[in-house]
Design an enzyme around this catalytic site. Structure first.
Site, PDB file in Angstrom:
ATOM      1  N   THR A 154      24.203 -35.595  38.515  1.00 51.24           N
ATOM      2  CA  THR A 154      24.561 -36.218  39.716  1.00 51.24           C
ATOM      3  C   THR A 154      24.280 -35.472  40.728  1.00 51.24           C
ATOM      4  O   THR A 154      24.756 -34.446  41.073  1.00 51.24           O
ATOM      5  CB  THR A 154      25.950 -36.612  39.815  1.00 51.24           C
ATOM      6  OG1 THR A 154      26.200 -37.255  38.549  1.00 51.24           O
ATOM      7  CG2 THR A 154      26.263 -37.668  40.896  1.00 51.24           C
TER       8      THR A 154
ATOM      9  N   ASP B 225      36.809 -17.512  35.555  1.00 49.16           N
ATOM     10  CA  ASP B 225      35.441 -17.605  34.821  1.00 49.16           C
ATOM     11  C   ASP B 225      34.303 -16.901  35.472  1.00 49.16           C
ATOM     12  O   ASP B 225      33.202 -16.516  34.910  1.00 49.16           O
ATOM     13  CB  ASP B 225      34.983 -19.376  34.974  1.00 49.16           C
ATOM     14  CG  ASP B 225      35.501 -20.190  34.180  1.00 49.16           C
ATOM     15  OD1 ASP B 225      35.705 -19.729  32.821  1.00 49.16           O
ATOM     16  OD2 ASP B 225      35.591 -21.568  34.212  1.00 49.16           O
TER      17      ASP B 225
ATOM     18  N   TYR C 289      30.022 -22.720  23.034  1.00 50.78           N
ATOM     19  CA  TYR C 289      30.049 -21.753  21.759  1.00 50.78           C
ATOM     20  C   TYR C 289      30.635 -22.563  20.690  1.00 50.78           C
ATOM     21  O   TYR C 289      30.610 -23.710  20.610  1.00 50.78           O
ATOM     22  CB  TYR C 289      30.991 -20.749  22.151  1.00 50.78           C
ATOM     23  CG  TYR C 289      32.542 -21.249  22.648  1.00 50.78           C
ATOM     24  CD1 TYR C 289      33.388 -21.093  21.346  1.00 50.78           C
ATOM     25  CD2 TYR C 289      32.844 -21.422  23.673  1.00 50.78           C
ATOM     26  CE1 TYR C 289      34.791 -21.309  21.547  1.00 50.78           C
ATOM     27  CE2 TYR C 289      34.302 -21.890  23.953  1.00 50.78           C
ATOM     28  CZ  TYR C 289      35.157 -21.863  22.890  1.00 50.78           C
ATOM     29  OH  TYR C 289      36.578 -22.187  23.068  1.00 50.78           O
TER      30      TYR C 289
ATOM     31  N   GLY D 177      30.233 -28.816  37.699  1.00 43.69           N
ATOM     32  CA  GLY D 177      31.448 -28.953  37.394  1.00 43.69           C
ATOM     33  C   GLY D 177      32.075 -27.501  37.649  1.00 43.69           C
ATOM     34  O   GLY D 177      31.440 -26.894  38.296  1.00 43.69           O
TER      35      GLY D 177
ATOM     36  N   GLY E 270      24.541 -27.782  35.744  1.00 42.57           N
ATOM     37  CA  GLY E 270      25.848 -28.472  35.848  1.00 42.57           C
ATOM     38  C   GLY E 270      26.654 -28.052  37.140  1.00 42.57           C
ATOM     39  O   GLY E 270      26.805 -26.818  37.201  1.00 42.57           O
TER      40      GLY E 270
ATOM     41  N   SER F 173      38.968 -25.127  20.617  1.00 38.27           N
ATOM     42  CA  SER F 173      38.800 -24.085  21.492  1.00 38.27           C
ATOM     43  C   SER F 173      39.595 -22.826  20.550  1.00 38.27           C
ATOM     44  O   SER F 173      40.139 -22.822  19.802  1.00 38.27           O
ATOM     45  CB  SER F 173      40.052 -24.139  22.509  1.00 38.27           C
ATOM     46  OG  SER F 173      40.479 -22.984  23.202  1.00 38.27           O
TER      47      SER F 173
ATOM     48  N   THR G 207      40.400 -25.948  30.696  1.00 40.17           N
ATOM     49  CA  THR G 207      39.031 -26.293  30.246  1.00 40.17           C
ATOM     50  C   THR G 207      38.591 -27.715  30.647  1.00 40.17           C
ATOM     51  O   THR G 207      39.478 -28.478  31.073  1.00 40.17           O
ATOM     52  CB  THR G 207      38.741 -25.923  28.737  1.00 40.17           C
ATOM     53  OG1 THR G 207      37.381 -26.059  28.473  1.00 40.17           O
ATOM     54  CG2 THR G 207      39.414 -26.720  27.789  1.00 40.17           C
TER      55      THR G 207
ATOM     56  N   LYS H 242      39.151 -28.916  35.335  1.00 39.49           N
ATOM     57  CA  LYS H 242      39.262 -27.691  36.123  1.00 39.49           C
ATOM     58  C   LYS H 242      39.280 -28.115  37.421  1.00 39.49           C
ATOM     59  O   LYS H 242      39.831 -27.258  38.495  1.00 39.49           O
ATOM     60  CB  LYS H 242      37.856 -26.738  35.844  1.00 39.49           C
ATOM     61  CG  LYS H 242      37.820 -26.046  34.299  1.00 39.49           C
ATOM     62  CD  LYS H 242      36.717 -25.139  34.363  1.00 39.49           C
ATOM     63  CE  LYS H 242      36.942 -24.410  32.948  1.00 39.49           C
ATOM     64  NZ  LYS H 242      35.952 -23.562  32.646  1.00 39.49           N
TER      65      LYS H 242
ATOM     66  N   ALA I  37      33.105 -25.051  35.676  1.00 40.57           N
ATOM     67  CA  ALA I  37      32.289 -23.975  35.206  1.00 40.57           C
ATOM     68  C   ALA I  37      30.989 -23.354  35.913  1.00 40.57           C
ATOM     69  O   ALA I  37      30.666 -22.461  36.104  1.00 40.57           O
ATOM     70  CB  ALA I  37      31.937 -24.050  33.863  1.00 40.57           C
TER      71      ALA I  37
END
Ligand code: S3P
Length: 435
Positions: A149, A100, A207, A126, A124, A15, A60, A64, A128
């Site tokens: 999923t 976010d 990143y 999740g 995704g 991070s 992170t 989350k 984020a």
């Protein structure tokens, strides 16, 4: 008093939040420090924050959503999204926020992409991914959510008012799309390069080193927006929530983009007495092949006396000089795991050696854990007093800023076996050491 903030995740060593926040604190002369917390669950993030007196947390992957049951209240966007990336302590209560959304919009704006009326795919479902959907829908984009999923994507799509498609229909989802946002925590290829069309904007939340998606997208002539823009964009409002002042944008941006080469090849274990530094050092050595140095044992061997005898006969000053000499000898080493005495970080020279030559991992233990583990032990002169608990609590509180300023990673040892801690630490740092 120094305030403590942290980014919590698993993994978390990569991070860049600490460098951004610590640079910003320095710039604005805010008496605060920002840690990396390697946690095993959302529950552990909050219990550690409570024990250490952490005032604010950037959360992170993968916590989350997991963290939500342990918070006292969610601010409205976090509630809608069902994910939290910023926790702020208000009095004794932990409040969940979501910045976010601001991160995604900052990144798109930086890349010159206006989402209004455009077709976008988010990969995704999740925390984020859901924040990205929320931001894009709110900006007037037509969004399709795709997740490995399916059921998770369907559920999130319904909640957030977007479409969803199963992963095997990614090609259909990407038909005529202007923007692809990937929040999958993977660096390997998940999107076939043939699906990426010239002119599409691609934002990968990952990143740091290049991801397969970033490379394939660049090869296909897409406009790639660096995930660091998202990181910066979510950190700016987080800073304001933490400190109550606007973030120093340019300073944080510069710190984030500064190239760094990590040439440190040792692991130092720091932390209070009774946190298991010696046993975790041995466990790390056993699974990694690194050599162990136990600073206190080396001092005892060379002095031919126990630590308690050194304190009694020669005084603490003399002990600290021996300790500094031991730590200084680490400068010429690589591939060692060094178990430091609990007070090693009180000395500036020691901090400098540790910061320059070691990845320093702070083994955290709250007062209760420390007292349990050192109970009946007479080898620790500093706890050889009537009210051990009060003494430990005072020393621990005083030392938090020193451990914090030295450490690259902090991990809570309460209720954890040395082997588990060693595995988690090694998982976090092995790439850097072995590189
Ligand atoms: C000390 C901790 C001890 C030892 C000495 C001083 C400290 O090491 O170095 O008693 O100041 O906290 P451990 O942390 O291994 O107990």
């Amino acid at each position: 008093m120094t305030k403590v903030y942290a980014v919590a995740g698993n993994p978390v060593f990569h991070s860049r939040s600490p460098v951004m926040f610590n640079t910003a604190f320095r710039e604005l002369a805010v008496p605060a420090l920002y840690l990396r917390l390697a946690a095993a669950s959302g529950e552990e993030v909050i219990s550690t924050a409570e024990q250490m007196g952490v005032e604010g947390i950037n959360v992170t992957s993968p916590f989350k959503t997991d963290i939500i049951p342990f918070l006292h209240r969610l601010e409205s966007a976090a509630e809608r999204i069902g994910a939290v990336n910023v926790v702020v302590k208000e009095g004794e209560r932990f409040i969940g926020h979501n910045t976010d959304t601001a991160g995604v919009l900052h990144a798109l704006n930086k890349g010159g992409f206006d989402p209004k009326g455009k077709k976008a795919v988010v990969l995704g479902a999740g925390g984020a991914g859901r924040a990205a959907v929320f931001a894009l829908v709110g900006s007037g984009a037509e969004v399709v959510l795709v997740n490995r999923t399916d059921s998770k994507a369907e559920e999130a799509a319904e909640r957030l008012g977007c479409g969803s498609l199963p992963f095997h229909r990614l090609a259909d989802a990407l038909e005529g799309v202007s923007l692809l946002v990937s929040t999958l925590p993977v660096r390997e290829r998940v999107v076939e390069p043939g699906l990426l069309k010239e002119g599409t904007y691609v934002l990968d939340a990952n990143y740091g080193s290049a991801t397969a998606l970033g490379r394939d997208a660049a090869d296909a002539g897409c406009t790639v927006i660096d995930g660091r823009e998202w990181l910066l964009g979510q950190a700016l409002p987080a800073f304001a929530l933490f400190v109550g002042r606007p973030a120093p944008v340019h300073v944080m941006e510069k710190a984030l983009w500064k190239k760094r080469r990590d040439s440190r090849k040792n692991i130092a274990l720091i932390g209070f007495m009774g946190t298991g530094k010696s046993s975790v050092a041995k466990s790390i050595a056993a699974l990694s092949g690194l050599n162990v140095i136990d600073v206190d044992r080396n001092i005892e061997r060379k002095a031919g006396m126990t630590i308690a005898e050194i304190f009694n006969e020669q005084g603490e000053e003399a002990f600290r000089r021996m300790e500094q000499a031991e730590i200084d000898s680490v400068r010429s080493l690589s591939h060692h795991v060094i178990s430091c005495g609990g007070g090693a970080v009180l000395n500036r020279a020691n901090i400098r050696v540790l910061r320059n030559t070691c990845i320093s991992v702070w083994l955290w233990g709250d007062t209760r854990t420390v007292i349990e583990r050192t109970g009946g032990d007479t080898t620790r002169p500093l706890l050889d007093v009537d009210d051990r608990e009060a003494k430990a609590a005072t020393l621990l509180r005083e030392r938090i800023p020193f451990y914090g300023a030295t450490s690259d990673l902090v991990i809570n040892t309460a209720g954890r076996k040395p082997k588990e801690l060693a595995e988690r630490i090694w998982n976090e740092v092995h790439n850097t050491i072995e590189d």
